[in-house]
Motif scaffolding. Sequence first.
Motif, PDB file in Angstrom:
ATOM      1  N   TYR A  54       0.806  -1.220   0.000  1.00 58.33           N
ATOM      2  CA  TYR A  54       0.000   0.000   0.000  1.00 58.33           C
ATOM      3  C   TYR A  54       0.840   1.273   0.000  1.00 58.33           C
ATOM      4  O   TYR A  54       0.301   2.363   0.182  1.00 58.33           O
ATOM      5  CB  TYR A  54      -0.926  -0.007   1.226  1.00 58.33           C
ATOM      6  N   ILE A  55       2.125   1.170  -0.231  1.00 63.24           N
ATOM      7  CA  ILE A  55       3.010   2.322  -0.074  1.00 63.24           C
ATOM      8  C   ILE A  55       2.706   3.444  -1.062  1.00 63.24           C
ATOM      9  O   ILE A  55       2.982   4.619  -0.776  1.00 63.24           O
ATOM     10  CB  ILE A  55       4.494   1.893  -0.193  1.00 63.24           C
ATOM     11  N   ASP A  56       2.113   3.138  -2.191  1.00 64.15           N
ATOM     12  CA  ASP A  56       1.829   4.179  -3.174  1.00 64.15           C
ATOM     13  C   ASP A  56       0.761   5.167  -2.710  1.00 64.15           C
ATOM     14  O   ASP A  56       0.624   6.251  -3.288  1.00 64.15           O
ATOM     15  CB  ASP A  56       1.400   3.557  -4.514  1.00 64.15           C
ATOM     16  N   PHE A  57       0.017   4.810  -1.668  1.00 61.67           N
ATOM     17  CA  PHE A  57      -1.048   5.685  -1.173  1.00 61.67           C
ATOM     18  C   PHE A  57      -0.605   6.560  -0.003  1.00 61.67           C
ATOM     19  O   PHE A  57      -1.373   7.378   0.490  1.00 61.67           O
ATOM     20  CB  PHE A  57      -2.263   4.851  -0.764  1.00 61.67           C
ATOM     21  N   GLY A  58       0.620   6.392   0.454  1.00 63.66           N
ATOM     22  CA  GLY A  58       1.109   7.209   1.562  1.00 63.66           C
ATOM     23  C   GLY A  58       2.348   6.611   2.194  1.00 63.66           C
ATOM     24  O   GLY A  58       2.597   5.403   2.112  1.00 63.66           O
ATOM     25  N   GLY A  59       3.154   7.458   2.825  1.00 60.64           N
ATOM     26  CA  GLY A  59       4.376   6.975   3.445  1.00 60.64           C
ATOM     27  C   GLY A  59       5.543   6.983   2.477  1.00 60.64           C
ATOM     28  O   GLY A  59       5.392   7.307   1.287  1.00 60.64           O
ATOM     29  N   LYS A  60       6.707   6.629   2.978  1.00 54.00           N
ATOM     30  CA  LYS A  60       7.925   6.641   2.184  1.00 54.00           C
ATOM     31  C   LYS A  60       8.470   5.228   2.066  1.00 54.00           C
ATOM     32  O   LYS A  60       8.622   4.526   3.063  1.00 54.00           O
ATOM     33  CB  LYS A  60       8.959   7.558   2.836  1.00 54.00           C
ATOM     34  N   SER A  61       8.756   4.810   0.850  1.00 55.31           N
ATOM     35  CA  SER A  61       9.238   3.454   0.605  1.00 55.31           C
ATOM     36  C   SER A  61      10.616   3.244   1.219  1.00 55.31           C
ATOM     37  O   SER A  61      11.449   4.152   1.275  1.00 55.31           O
ATOM     38  CB  SER A  61       9.292   3.187  -0.897  1.00 55.31           C
ATOM     39  N   ALA A  62      10.852   2.000   1.635  1.00 56.51           N
ATOM     40  CA  ALA A  62      12.171   1.606   2.136  1.00 56.51           C
ATOM     41  C   ALA A  62      13.136   1.279   1.006  1.00 56.51           C
ATOM     42  O   ALA A  62      14.274   0.882   1.267  1.00 56.51           O
ATOM     43  CB  ALA A  62      12.033   0.406   3.067  1.00 56.51           C
ATOM     44  N   LEU A  63      12.695   1.473  -0.228  1.00 52.51           N
ATOM     45  CA  LEU A  63      13.541   1.117  -1.366  1.00 52.51           C
ATOM     46  C   LEU A  63      14.889   1.825  -1.331  1.00 52.51           C
ATOM     47  O   LEU A  63      15.911   1.253  -1.712  1.00 52.51           O
ATOM     48  CB  LEU A  63      12.810   1.438  -2.673  1.00 52.51           C
ATOM     49  N   GLU A  64      14.925   3.065  -0.859  1.00 51.10           N
ATOM     50  CA  GLU A  64      16.189   3.801  -0.842  1.00 51.10           C
ATOM     51  C   GLU A  64      17.205   3.213   0.133  1.00 51.10           C
ATOM     52  O   GLU A  64      18.374   3.597   0.117  1.00 51.10           O
ATOM     53  CB  GLU A  64      15.934   5.262  -0.493  1.00 51.10           C
ATOM     54  N   LEU A  65      16.777   2.256   0.941  1.00 50.71           N
ATOM     55  CA  LEU A  65      17.683   1.648   1.919  1.00 50.71           C
ATOM     56  C   LEU A  65      18.395   0.408   1.399  1.00 50.71           C
ATOM     57  O   LEU A  65      19.328  -0.087   2.042  1.00 50.71           O
ATOM     58  CB  LEU A  65      16.914   1.266   3.192  1.00 50.71           C
ATOM     59  N   LYS A 121      -4.280   7.141  -8.353  1.00 53.19           N
ATOM     60  CA  LYS A 121      -3.946   7.035  -6.923  1.00 53.19           C
ATOM     61  C   LYS A 121      -4.227   8.372  -6.223  1.00 53.19           C
ATOM     62  O   LYS A 121      -4.624   8.391  -5.051  1.00 53.19           O
ATOM     63  CB  LYS A 121      -2.503   6.590  -6.700  1.00 53.19           C
ATOM     64  N   GLY A 122      -4.070   9.483  -6.950  1.00 51.20           N
ATOM     65  CA  GLY A 122      -4.418  10.782  -6.386  1.00 51.20           C
ATOM     66  C   GLY A 122      -5.902  10.878  -6.062  1.00 51.20           C
ATOM     67  O   GLY A 122      -6.288  11.442  -5.034  1.00 51.20           O
ATOM     68  N   LYS A 123      -6.740  10.336  -6.936  1.00 50.60           N
ATOM     69  CA  LYS A 123      -8.186  10.319  -6.683  1.00 50.60           C
ATOM     70  C   LYS A 123      -8.504   9.521  -5.421  1.00 50.60           C
ATOM     71  O   LYS A 123      -9.328   9.939  -4.595  1.00 50.60           O
ATOM     72  CB  LYS A 123      -8.925   9.697  -7.873  1.00 50.60           C
ATOM     73  N   ILE A 124      -7.862   8.377  -5.278  1.00 46.79           N
ATOM     74  CA  ILE A 124      -8.118   7.516  -4.121  1.00 46.79           C
ATOM     75  C   ILE A 124      -7.703   8.211  -2.830  1.00 46.79           C
ATOM     76  O   ILE A 124      -8.436   8.187  -1.831  1.00 46.79           O
ATOM     77  CB  ILE A 124      -7.394   6.168  -4.294  1.00 46.79           C
ATOM     78  N   VAL A 125      -6.544   8.841  -2.839  1.00 43.89           N
ATOM     79  CA  VAL A 125      -6.066   9.545  -1.642  1.00 43.89           C
ATOM     80  C   VAL A 125      -7.007  10.695  -1.288  1.00 43.89           C
ATOM     81  O   VAL A 125      -7.357  10.893  -0.114  1.00 43.89           O
ATOM     82  CB  VAL A 125      -4.630  10.053  -1.852  1.00 43.89           C
ATOM     83  N   ALA A 126      -7.454  11.452  -2.302  1.00 42.76           N
ATOM     84  CA  ALA A 126      -8.363  12.568  -2.051  1.00 42.76           C
ATOM     85  C   ALA A 126      -9.687  12.074  -1.466  1.00 42.76           C
ATOM     86  O   ALA A 126     -10.230  12.665  -0.518  1.00 42.76           O
ATOM     87  CB  ALA A 126      -8.611  13.351  -3.338  1.00 42.76           C
ATOM     88  N   THR A 127     -10.212  10.979  -2.012  1.00 50.53           N
ATOM     89  CA  THR A 127     -11.449  10.409  -1.494  1.00 50.53           C
ATOM     90  C   THR A 127     -11.251   9.911  -0.067  1.00 50.53           C
ATOM     91  O   THR A 127     -12.111  10.121   0.804  1.00 50.53           O
ATOM     92  CB  THR A 127     -11.935   9.249  -2.390  1.00 50.53           C
ATOM     93  N   GLN A 163      -2.751   5.455   5.829  1.00 53.21           N
ATOM     94  CA  GLN A 163      -2.034   5.904   4.637  1.00 53.21           C
ATOM     95  C   GLN A 163      -2.192   4.899   3.498  1.00 53.21           C
ATOM     96  O   GLN A 163      -1.443   4.943   2.522  1.00 53.21           O
ATOM     97  CB  GLN A 163      -0.551   6.110   4.964  1.00 53.21           C
ATOM     98  N   ALA A 164      -3.148   4.001   3.644  1.00 49.90           N
ATOM     99  CA  ALA A 164      -3.409   2.981   2.629  1.00 49.90           C
ATOM    100  C   ALA A 164      -4.657   3.348   1.840  1.00 49.90           C
ATOM    101  O   ALA A 164      -5.185   4.456   1.956  1.00 49.90           O
ATOM    102  CB  ALA A 164      -3.564   1.623   3.310  1.00 49.90           C
ATOM    103  N   ASN A 165      -5.157   2.407   1.033  1.00 51.27           N
ATOM    104  CA  ASN A 165      -6.381   2.669   0.278  1.00 51.27           C
ATOM    105  C   ASN A 165      -7.598   2.084   0.999  1.00 51.27           C
ATOM    106  O   ASN A 165      -8.553   1.612   0.390  1.00 51.27           O
ATOM    107  CB  ASN A 165      -6.285   2.116  -1.151  1.00 51.27           C
TER     108      ASN A 165
END
Length: 352
Positions: free
Chosen positions: A183-194, A265-271, A290-292
Amino acid sequence: MKGWEKNIRKVVPYVPGEQPKQRGIIKLNTNENPYPPAPGVTAALKGMDADMLRRYPDPTSEVLVKELAAYYHLEPEQVFVGVGSDDVLAMCFLTFFNSQKPILFPDITYSFYDVWAEMLRIPYERCALDEEFRIVKEDYYKANGGVIFPNPNAPTGVCQDLAAVEDIVAHNRDVVVIVDEAYIDFGGKSALELIDRYDNLLVVQTFSKSRSLAGMRVGYAMGNKILIKYLNDVKYSFNSYTMNAPTLAAAVEAVKAEEYFKETKGKIVATRERVKVELGKLGFRFQDSQANFLFITHPQFSAREIFEALKIKKIYVRYFNKPRIDNYLRVTIGTDEEMDELISFLKKFMGK
């Protein structure tokens, strides 16, 4: 018991959300995306040559691996793909969790974790979330055979900040740590950079939620090359041809459709944010998801009662009859129209 039954591997299976077949329902129980896949996905499927289906698909899934690697600025050797993140995570359990020490995961979390652990005879320990449904990072400092947790968590929607995630990884350098980022695309920061800093970290994501491809089953893991090699070794020893040709074609187009991805995903977050306000006015309580989806409870109405009443009206949400969360409902964020119908019903049900 018959003689042959004593050698059967018996497990309590994962129970998925209902998939009702009738028309005219509002389906808010399995965290699917309410919007269709990107137009390029439809075009790719319509333009496929059916003759290619008589041949086996590419076992390396090279076209998708390369597309994902380019998208995330990784090398192809750092990406593993599978049939949904469930397949990827099951391969991770099989590959990396082979210690005599227990693996660690939250007590309230994705309910497939203990199913895989039981099925594969992996010892495990559930670490209790605090009263606000947050991970207590210090609980993951003890000796263990591996760590896995979703971020944002499911079914709570609570997201740990990246510093807390890194702290857990840093305290577990001798085991593999898996961060399940469905669900990271809907909020929060991914751990990918680690992943360049921690060779024991795997980040797992999916196309089922933010990219509207739950019906195609596409998941992937990202990490250092050695971890990915070990995953592929197990995959090729289990089933070489996991990704079929239509799925590969659809998934590649979904990755390419960046603007459509951001828009939906912007629509989902706004809703989601609007619905938080509306539910708050009705007296519902919930953490800042911070999920959908939202994980809601009400001090005056039982979750089961609301669940059953909604179902009669053909509005499906998810109820978990489990300790600590048996008075909560998980509500997927649908379209604005679907959420308005939900709110309207709740107002009538509660006499507002």
